[in-house]
Design an enzyme around this catalytic site. Structure first.
Site, PDB file in Angstrom:
ATOM      1  N   GLY A  14       6.630 -46.039 -14.929  1.00 28.39           N
ATOM      2  CA  GLY A  14       7.762 -45.683 -14.080  1.00 28.39           C
ATOM      3  C   GLY A  14       9.084 -46.309 -14.476  1.00 28.39           C
ATOM      4  N   ASN A 109      13.059 -32.679 -14.289  1.00 29.79           N
ATOM      5  CA  ASN A 109      12.227 -33.497 -15.170  1.00 29.79           C
ATOM      6  C   ASN A 109      13.090 -34.015 -16.312  1.00 29.79           C
ATOM      7  OD1 ASN A 109       9.671 -34.511 -16.292  1.00 29.79           O
ATOM      8  ND2 ASN A 109       9.962 -32.942 -17.865  1.00 29.79           N
ATOM      9  N   HIS A 111      12.627 -35.032 -20.339  1.00 28.54           N
ATOM     10  CA  HIS A 111      11.696 -34.855 -21.461  1.00 28.54           C
ATOM     11  C   HIS A 111      12.283 -35.545 -22.687  1.00 28.54           C
ATOM     12  CE1 HIS A 111       8.587 -32.907 -23.844  1.00 28.54           C
ATOM     13  NE2 HIS A 111       9.516 -32.597 -24.733  1.00 28.54           N
ATOM     14  N   SER A 138      16.213 -34.653 -22.730  1.00 31.58           N
ATOM     15  CA  SER A 138      16.783 -33.538 -21.973  1.00 31.58           C
ATOM     16  C   SER A 138      16.376 -33.637 -20.513  1.00 31.58           C
ATOM     17  CB  SER A 138      16.290 -32.191 -22.521  1.00 31.58           C
ATOM     18  OG  SER A 138      16.556 -32.054 -23.901  1.00 31.58           O
ATOM     19  N   ASP A 147       8.105 -27.406 -20.006  1.00 31.93           N
ATOM     20  CA  ASP A 147       9.271 -27.889 -20.746  1.00 31.93           C
ATOM     21  C   ASP A 147      10.233 -26.760 -21.122  1.00 31.93           C
ATOM     22  OD1 ASP A 147       8.197 -30.462 -20.630  1.00 31.93           O
ATOM     23  OD2 ASP A 147       7.159 -30.243 -22.545  1.00 31.93           O
ATOM     24  N   GLU A 176      17.771 -42.185 -21.664  1.00 35.08           N
ATOM     25  CA  GLU A 176      17.123 -41.568 -20.509  1.00 35.08           C
ATOM     26  C   GLU A 176      17.567 -42.261 -19.223  1.00 35.08           C
ATOM     27  OE1 GLU A 176      12.877 -41.120 -20.775  1.00 35.08           O
ATOM     28  OE2 GLU A 176      12.947 -40.939 -22.955  1.00 35.08           O
TER      29      GLU A 176
END
Length: 215
Positions: A14, A109, A111, A138, A147, A176
């Site tokens: 996480g 999400n 990725h 992304s 995806d 990210e």
């Protein structure tokens, strides 16, 4: 300001969840973390959530048996905690089309590749084997195809000649952590939406997120 309530789905440590939790502590943040849900009861991220005073829900996908049963349990947990937006942060289960339809436009999400390149697993190794010179991550809306949902923002890193999968992953991860809270904040404020399968931005958000995401 009324904050959007967010449910985070995880399967492991996480780290992206932790970056979202940290961002939610700011007074000007447009969202709050309603709950963290994991399909693995031993996921380390659950304890991170508990330590932050966030409702942590452990759902054992093995005990539940089917994707339908897991998705139904996740959906009920999200509703029980008043979630309005859903964020996948290292959630390693493929969702059913019915579940995705219920949260369409409200579920995102992150990725670890520059989609549409390198879908699925082992993305850093895929990038190195392909010989590309840039890589990254992304943020996208979740769709029924894995995806393949509408892309919202991407973060870019250069690939060094000496990079391996581990060093590349280590440089992508901070990017990210930078773009995911920014995208979620924009979504919570209504500055991003999904329309006819495409991401629609308000004002100059597309440009600003791209600048923020480039590293």
């Amino acid at each position: 300001m009324s904050r959007k309530r967010v449910g985070i789905l995880i399967s492991g440590r996480g780290s992206n969840m932790a970056s979202l939790v940290d961002a939610a502590r700011r007074d000007d943040c447009a969202y709050e973390i309603a709950c963290v849900i994991s399909n693995r009861p031993d996921a380390p991220g659950l304890q991170i959530a508990r330590n932050a005073g966030i409702e942590a829900v452990a759902l054992d996908h093995k005990a539940l048996g089917t994707r339908d049963a897991l998705d139904a349990a996740i959906h009920e947990a999200l509703l029980a905690n008043g979630a309005e937006l859903v964020v996948c942060a290292g959630f390693m289960r493929i969702m059913t089309g019915d579940f995705i339809a219920k949260w369409e436009g409200s579920m995102i999400n992150i990725h670890p590749s520059l989609l549409p390149l390198f879908k699925g697993l082992d993305t850093h190794e895929q990038a190195l084997q392909a010989g590309v010179r840039v890589h990254g991550c992304s943020v996208h809306f979740i769709s029924a195809e894995l995806d393949a949902g509408a892309i919202i923002a991407q973060g870019v890193v250069k690939i060094g000649l000496d990079d391996d999968a581990d060093t590349l992953a280590a440089r992508v991860l901070p990017v990210e952590h930078l773009i995911y809270p920014a995208v979620l904040g924009a979504l919570a404020e209504g500055r991003i939406r999904l329309e006819n399968g495409q991401t629609v931005f308000a004002d100059d958000d597309a440009a600003s997120l791209s600048i923020l995401a480039t590293g």
